[in-house]
Scaffold this motif. Structure first.
Motif, PDB file in Angstrom:
ATOM      1  N   GLY A 181      42.719  15.915  62.707  1.00  0.00           N
ATOM      2  CA  GLY A 181      42.581  16.337  61.318  1.00  0.00           C
ATOM      3  C   GLY A 181      43.345  17.619  61.022  1.00  0.00           C
ATOM      4  N   LEU A 182      44.267  18.004  61.881  1.00  0.00           N
ATOM      5  CA  LEU A 182      45.045  19.219  61.678  1.00  0.00           C
ATOM      6  C   LEU A 182      46.237  18.948  60.772  1.00  0.00           C
ATOM      7  N   VAL A 183      46.529  19.907  59.913  1.00  0.00           N
ATOM      8  CA  VAL A 183      47.623  19.792  58.960  1.00  0.00           C
ATOM      9  C   VAL A 183      48.529  21.010  59.132  1.00  0.00           C
ATOM     10  N   PRO A 184      49.849  20.814  59.232  1.00  0.00           N
ATOM     11  CA  PRO A 184      50.737  21.973  59.344  1.00  0.00           C
ATOM     12  C   PRO A 184      50.661  22.831  58.088  1.00  0.00           C
ATOM     13  N   PHE A 185      50.650  24.145  58.280  1.00  0.00           N
ATOM     14  CA  PHE A 185      50.523  25.069  57.156  1.00  0.00           C
ATOM     15  C   PHE A 185      51.418  26.269  57.432  1.00  0.00           C
ATOM     16  N   ALA A 186      52.457  26.439  56.655  1.00  0.00           N
ATOM     17  CA  ALA A 186      53.394  27.536  56.871  1.00  0.00           C
ATOM     18  C   ALA A 186      53.245  28.583  55.779  1.00  0.00           C
ATOM     19  N   CYS A 187      53.387  29.834  56.168  1.00  0.00           N
ATOM     20  CA  CYS A 187      53.376  30.922  55.191  1.00  0.00           C
ATOM     21  C   CYS A 187      54.171  32.090  55.761  1.00  0.00           C
ATOM     22  N   LYS A 188      54.468  33.059  54.931  1.00  0.00           N
ATOM     23  CA  LYS A 188      55.216  34.232  55.369  1.00  0.00           C
ATOM     24  C   LYS A 188      54.248  35.399  55.475  1.00  0.00           C
ATOM     25  N   LEU A 189      54.313  36.078  56.622  1.00  0.00           N
ATOM     26  CA  LEU A 189      53.428  37.208  56.879  1.00  0.00           C
ATOM     27  C   LEU A 189      54.247  38.436  57.231  1.00  0.00           C
TER      28      LEU A 189
END
Length: 93
Positions: free
Chosen positions: A49-57
């Motif tokens: 049930g994992l979904v890739p999630f990208a963001c900038k930190l």
């Protein structure tokens, strides 16, 4: 300039020999606990049930997260899940 028939046959033989060497090297070079390739890992993640999630930190935050993830049992994914759940006030954390 056209190649002679014997030269063509030599090239074919060299290609075949190289392919055979590579096949043997691949077969004997792999271990039973070889890492899962990306496609298989994606399927395993989807099953969980994992979904890739990208963001900038911010760079400093990433350095801190990497340091904490090195000691975390589940790595970066587990650390971020824990931190986000705590931040959202979930009881599951």
């Amino acid at each position: 300039m056209a190649m002679k028939k014997t030269d063509l046959e030599k090239n074919k033989a060299l290609k075949l020999t190289n392919k055979m060497k590579q096949a043997t090297a691949d077969r004997f070079g792999k271990t039973a606990d070889a890492p899962v390739d990306r496609r298989e890992q994606r399927k395993l993640d989807q099953a969980k049930g994992l979904v890739p999630f990208a963001c900038k930190l911010d760079k400093d935050l990433v350095v801190r997260l990497n340091a904490l993830a090195a000691d975390h049992a589940e790595g970066m994914t587990g650390l971020l899940t824990e931190v986000i759940q705590r931040g959202l006030g979930d009881a599951a954390a």
